[in-house]
Design a protein around this motif. Structure first.
Motif, PDB file in Angstrom:
ATOM      1  N   MET A   1       0.846  -1.164   0.000  1.00 31.39           N
ATOM      2  CA  MET A   1       0.000   0.000   0.000  1.00 31.39           C
ATOM      3  C   MET A   1       0.899   1.238   0.000  1.00 31.39           C
ATOM      4  N   PRO A   2       0.777   2.074  -1.006  1.00 30.76           N
ATOM      5  CA  PRO A   2       1.631   3.263  -1.043  1.00 30.76           C
ATOM      6  C   PRO A   2       1.209   4.279   0.011  1.00 30.76           C
ATOM      7  N   LEU A   3       2.195   4.879   0.644  1.00 32.15           N
ATOM      8  CA  LEU A   3       1.952   5.919   1.636  1.00 32.15           C
ATOM      9  C   LEU A   3       2.584   7.206   1.110  1.00 32.15           C
ATOM     10  N   PRO A   4       1.829   8.018   0.362  1.00 34.01           N
ATOM     11  CA  PRO A   4       2.431   9.175  -0.286  1.00 34.01           C
ATOM     12  C   PRO A   4       2.949  10.218   0.691  1.00 34.01           C
ATOM     13  N   PHE A   5       2.423  10.255   1.914  1.00 32.39           N
ATOM     14  CA  PHE A   5       2.887  11.241   2.873  1.00 32.39           C
ATOM     15  C   PHE A   5       4.194  10.825   3.517  1.00 32.39           C
ATOM     16  N   LEU A   6       4.623   9.577   3.330  1.00 32.43           N
ATOM     17  CA  LEU A   6       5.835   9.078   3.945  1.00 32.43           C
ATOM     18  C   LEU A   6       7.085   9.512   3.187  1.00 32.43           C
ATOM     19  N   THR A   7       7.004   9.562   1.882  1.00 33.09           N
ATOM     20  CA  THR A   7       8.183   9.914   1.105  1.00 33.09           C
ATOM     21  C   THR A   7       7.981  11.243   0.415  1.00 33.09           C
ATOM     22  N   ALA A   8       9.030  11.979   0.327  1.00 38.55           N
ATOM     23  CA  ALA A   8       8.983  13.216  -0.447  1.00 38.55           C
ATOM     24  C   ALA A   8       9.047  12.830  -1.915  1.00 38.55           C
ATOM     25  N   ASP A   9       8.638  13.720  -2.757  1.00 40.38           N
ATOM     26  CA  ASP A   9       8.720  13.444  -4.183  1.00 40.38           C
ATOM     27  C   ASP A   9      10.164  13.284  -4.600  1.00 40.38           C
ATOM     28  N   ARG A  10      10.410  12.362  -5.483  1.00 42.83           N
ATOM     29  CA  ARG A  10      11.772  12.056  -5.912  1.00 42.83           C
ATOM     30  C   ARG A  10      12.429  13.237  -6.638  1.00 42.83           C
ATOM     31  N   ALA A  11      11.650  14.165  -7.122  1.00 44.18           N
ATOM     32  CA  ALA A  11      12.214  15.273  -7.883  1.00 44.18           C
ATOM     33  C   ALA A  11      13.150  16.123  -7.037  1.00 44.18           C
ATOM     34  N   ARG A  34      12.590  14.047   2.807  1.00 44.55           N
ATOM     35  CA  ARG A  34      12.127  12.754   3.301  1.00 44.55           C
ATOM     36  C   ARG A  34      12.120  12.752   4.822  1.00 44.55           C
ATOM     37  N   PRO A  35      11.207  12.008   5.427  1.00 46.55           N
ATOM     38  CA  PRO A  35      11.263  11.899   6.890  1.00 46.55           C
ATOM     39  C   PRO A  35      12.562  11.220   7.312  1.00 46.55           C
ATOM     40  N   GLY A  36      13.091  11.659   8.431  1.00 48.23           N
ATOM     41  CA  GLY A  36      14.369  11.144   8.899  1.00 48.23           C
ATOM     42  C   GLY A  36      14.257   9.778   9.552  1.00 48.23           C
ATOM     43  N   PRO A  37      15.398   9.146   9.793  1.00 48.29           N
ATOM     44  CA  PRO A  37      15.406   7.797  10.359  1.00 48.29           C
ATOM     45  C   PRO A  37      14.857   7.749  11.782  1.00 48.29           C
ATOM     46  N   TRP A  38      15.007   8.820  12.558  1.00 50.46           N
ATOM     47  CA  TRP A  38      14.477   8.814  13.919  1.00 50.46           C
ATOM     48  C   TRP A  38      12.954   8.785  13.898  1.00 50.46           C
ATOM     49  N   ARG A  39      12.365   9.568  13.020  1.00 50.47           N
ATOM     50  CA  ARG A  39      10.905   9.624  12.928  1.00 50.47           C
ATOM     51  C   ARG A  39      10.339   8.304  12.389  1.00 50.47           C
ATOM     52  N   VAL A  40      10.972   7.777  11.354  1.00 51.02           N
ATOM     53  CA  VAL A  40      10.498   6.523  10.764  1.00 51.02           C
ATOM     54  C   VAL A  40      10.687   5.366  11.744  1.00 51.02           C
ATOM     55  N   GLY A  41      11.812   5.360  12.463  1.00 48.22           N
ATOM     56  CA  GLY A  41      12.046   4.296  13.451  1.00 48.22           C
ATOM     57  C   GLY A  41      11.041   4.328  14.587  1.00 48.22           C
ATOM     58  N   MET A  84       0.831   7.192  12.332  1.00 51.36           N
ATOM     59  CA  MET A  84       0.604   7.877  11.061  1.00 51.36           C
ATOM     60  C   MET A  84       0.761   9.391  11.213  1.00 51.36           C
ATOM     61  N   ARG A  85       0.288   9.936  12.324  1.00 50.46           N
ATOM     62  CA  ARG A  85       0.440  11.376  12.562  1.00 50.46           C
ATOM     63  C   ARG A  85       1.922  11.729  12.744  1.00 50.46           C
ATOM     64  N   LEU A  86       2.677  10.858  13.395  1.00 51.20           N
ATOM     65  CA  LEU A  86       4.110  11.081  13.568  1.00 51.20           C
ATOM     66  C   LEU A  86       4.818  11.138  12.219  1.00 51.20           C
ATOM     67  N   LEU A  87       4.402  10.281  11.292  1.00 49.51           N
ATOM     68  CA  LEU A  87       5.002  10.292   9.965  1.00 49.51           C
ATOM     69  C   LEU A  87       4.579  11.515   9.158  1.00 49.51           C
ATOM     70  N   ARG A  88       3.429  12.058   9.451  1.00 50.95           N
ATOM     71  CA  ARG A  88       2.899  13.212   8.707  1.00 50.95           C
ATOM     72  C   ARG A  88       3.502  14.543   9.189  1.00 50.95           C
ATOM     73  N   MET A  89       4.103  14.544  10.361  1.00 55.11           N
ATOM     74  CA  MET A  89       4.661  15.775  10.926  1.00 55.11           C
ATOM     75  C   MET A  89       5.765  16.346  10.031  1.00 55.11           C
ATOM     76  N   VAL A 101       3.098  21.036  10.330  1.00 55.69           N
ATOM     77  CA  VAL A 101       2.266  20.002  10.937  1.00 55.69           C
ATOM     78  C   VAL A 101       2.981  19.483  12.174  1.00 55.69           C
ATOM     79  N   ALA A 102       2.393  19.719  13.339  1.00 59.52           N
ATOM     80  CA  ALA A 102       2.905  19.182  14.592  1.00 59.52           C
ATOM     81  C   ALA A 102       2.031  17.981  14.967  1.00 59.52           C
ATOM     82  N   PHE A 103       2.330  17.359  16.090  1.00 60.59           N
ATOM     83  CA  PHE A 103       1.583  16.157  16.460  1.00 60.59           C
ATOM     84  C   PHE A 103       0.117  16.474  16.767  1.00 60.59           C
ATOM     85  N   PHE A 104      -0.132  17.561  17.502  1.00 63.70           N
ATOM     86  CA  PHE A 104      -1.495  17.889  17.890  1.00 63.70           C
ATOM     87  C   PHE A 104      -2.089  19.076  17.153  1.00 63.70           C
TER      88      PHE A 104
END
Length: 182
Positions: A1-11, A34-41, A84-89, A101-104
């Motif tokens: 399932m693609p998560l478009p908010f997880l990755t920045a556009d490749r451009a 792109r979201p950083g490794p700390w956020r993704v982890g 999901m909200r953490l990844l969207r921040m 976009v913050a957590f709350f």
């Protein structure tokens, strides 16, 4: 399932140096990094915890305690939404303005209400904890003098990734220069 908010556009990764805004559709909100490794982890650990909670809810439901199963399922849903909200921040840009976009909460500022974007040296929070360290921050200066920090080099996206921080600030500053002027 693609998560478009997880990755920045490749451009943003493959853009030429002379192209500041490499997109055809500038009306769409996009995160220029792109979201950083700390956020993704952290999000991955939350989703792992949610899977254990949902399995516990299923076992509880099979045992016949439906109220306990509903509690586990509800907790699992809250943990998934939190991941999901953490990844969207982060900071998102479009032709219409800049969105932090913050957590709350989410703050959207139209480009015409801003006066400048600048990177400054200042004390910044380390991984959103109360401890501050000396670092860099991208500040959005609003009309009236109010300053809104958009990015820091010590948050979950840019900790130990100074080149990525520089690329992201350059991209956001390019968006601001394009749409504040026009």
């Amino acid at each position: 399932m693609p998560l478009p908010f997880l990755t920045a556009d490749r451009a943003f990764d493959t853009q030429a140096d002379d192209v500041a805004l490499p997109f055809d559709d500038h009306d769409r909100w996009r995160r220029p990094y792109r979201p950083g490794p700390w956020r993704v982890g952290a999000a991955a650990l939350l989703l792992l915890f949610a899977s254990f909670v949902l399995i516990a809810g299923m076992i509880t439901a099979f045992a016949g305690a439906l109220s306990g199963a509903a509690g586990c399922m509800g907790l699992g849903a809250v943990v998934i939404v939190s991941a999901m909200r953490l990844l969207r921040m982060g900071t998102w840009v479009s032709r219409h303005g800049v969105r932090r976009v913050a957590f709350f909460s989410t703050t959207t500022v139209p480009w015409h209400r801003t006066t400048s974007l600048r990177t400054v040296q200042q004390p910044v929070r380390w991984l959103v904890m109360p401890r501050t360290v000396q670092g860099q921050a991208l500040l959005l200066v609003l009309q009236g003098g109010e300053q809104l920090p958009l990015l820091t080099d010590h948050d979950g996206d840019f900790l130990s990734r100074l080149e990525a921080f520089d690329r992201a600030t350059d991209s956001i500053e390019a968006w601001g220069a394009e749409y504040r002027a026009g």
